[in-house]
Scaffold this motif. Structure first.
Motif, PDB file in Angstrom:
ATOM      1  N   GLU A  84     -18.739  22.097 -61.187  1.00  0.00           N
ATOM      2  CA  GLU A  84     -19.439  22.547 -62.388  1.00  0.00           C
ATOM      3  C   GLU A  84     -19.455  24.062 -62.408  1.00  0.00           C
ATOM      4  OE1 GLU A  84     -23.737  21.982 -64.651  1.00  0.00           O
ATOM      5  OE2 GLU A  84     -23.179  20.574 -63.081  1.00  0.00           O
ATOM      6  N   ARG A  86     -21.126  27.358 -64.854  1.00  0.00           N
ATOM      7  CA  ARG A  86     -21.937  27.838 -65.981  1.00  0.00           C
ATOM      8  C   ARG A  86     -21.761  29.346 -66.048  1.00  0.00           C
ATOM      9  NH1 ARG A  86     -27.266  24.462 -66.592  1.00  0.00           N
ATOM     10  NH2 ARG A  86     -26.468  22.394 -66.100  1.00  0.00           N
ATOM     11  N   LEU A  89     -25.074  33.030 -68.276  1.00  0.00           N
ATOM     12  CA  LEU A  89     -26.466  32.610 -68.274  1.00  0.00           C
ATOM     13  C   LEU A  89     -27.350  33.849 -68.339  1.00  0.00           C
ATOM     14  CD1 LEU A  89     -26.155  29.960 -65.442  1.00  0.00           C
ATOM     15  CD2 LEU A  89     -26.355  29.505 -67.889  1.00  0.00           C
ATOM     16  N   ILE A  97     -30.171  22.590 -63.129  1.00  0.00           N
ATOM     17  CA  ILE A  97     -28.824  22.071 -62.867  1.00  0.00           C
ATOM     18  C   ILE A  97     -28.944  20.812 -62.013  1.00  0.00           C
ATOM     19  CG2 ILE A  97     -26.576  22.581 -61.813  1.00  0.00           C
ATOM     20  CD1 ILE A  97     -27.146  25.522 -62.145  1.00  0.00           C
TER      21      ILE A  97
END
Length: 125
Positions: A84, A86, A89, A97
Motif C-alpha cells: 500500500e 499513500r 498526506l 491505515i
C-alpha cells in the motif's frame, strides 16, 4: 538525568552527547541545548508513532515534525513487497491505515522531505 548544579560541568565534560535543559518530544541528536537559559531547541525533529500495535482492524499514524511538508507512507509486507502507498498526506492530520491488510507483520515507512522513519507493526487476526 537530574544532577546537582555543582556536577553539571563534569557530566558534560565526561559525556559530551548529554544536553542541558528539558527534552521536548524526546531526547536525542536532533536536539540542541541553549546554554544561556537551559531551554531546548528543536532541529529537524521527525517523530512517527503508530498505535495500537499490534492492531486488529486499523492503526493510527501520527507525525511530529519541524516541517509542515506533506507525507508519503509506504507499507511493505514481511517479504519486502509494497502492499500500500499513500502520497501527499497533509501534515498535522491523524492517518488511519490497515483496514485492507491481512493478518501479519508489516513495515510502515513514513517520509517527509529528506526525513524517513520505518516502524514495524503487527496485524492480529
Amino acid at each position: 538525568l537530574l544532577l546537582p548544579v555543582a556536577q553539571v560541568a563534569a557530566q558534560l565534560t565526561n559525556f559530551p552527547d548529554d544536553r542541558l535543559g528539558r527534552c521536548i518530544g524526546g531526547c536525542g541528536p536532533g536536539l540542541k541545548s541553549n546554554w544561556e537559559d537551559g531551554t531546548t531547541d528543536m532541529m529537524d525533529e521527525f517523530n512517527v508513532q503508530v498505535y495500537p500495535n499490534p492492531f486488529s482492524d486499523e492503526f493510527h499514524l501520527t507525525v511530529e515534525s519541524s516541517s509542515e511538508e506533506n507525507l508519503t507512507v509506504h507499507i511493505y509486507d514481511i517479504s519486502g513487497k509494497l502492499v500500500e502507498e499513500r502520497k501527499d498526506l497533509l501534515y498535522g492530520t491523524e492517518i488511519t491505515i490497515g483496514g485492507k491488510l491481512s493478518a501479519g507483520m508489516y513495515m510502515i515507512q513514513t517520509k517527509q522531505g529528506e526525513n524517513t522513519k520505518t516502524i514495524r507493526v503487527i496485524k492480529a487476526e
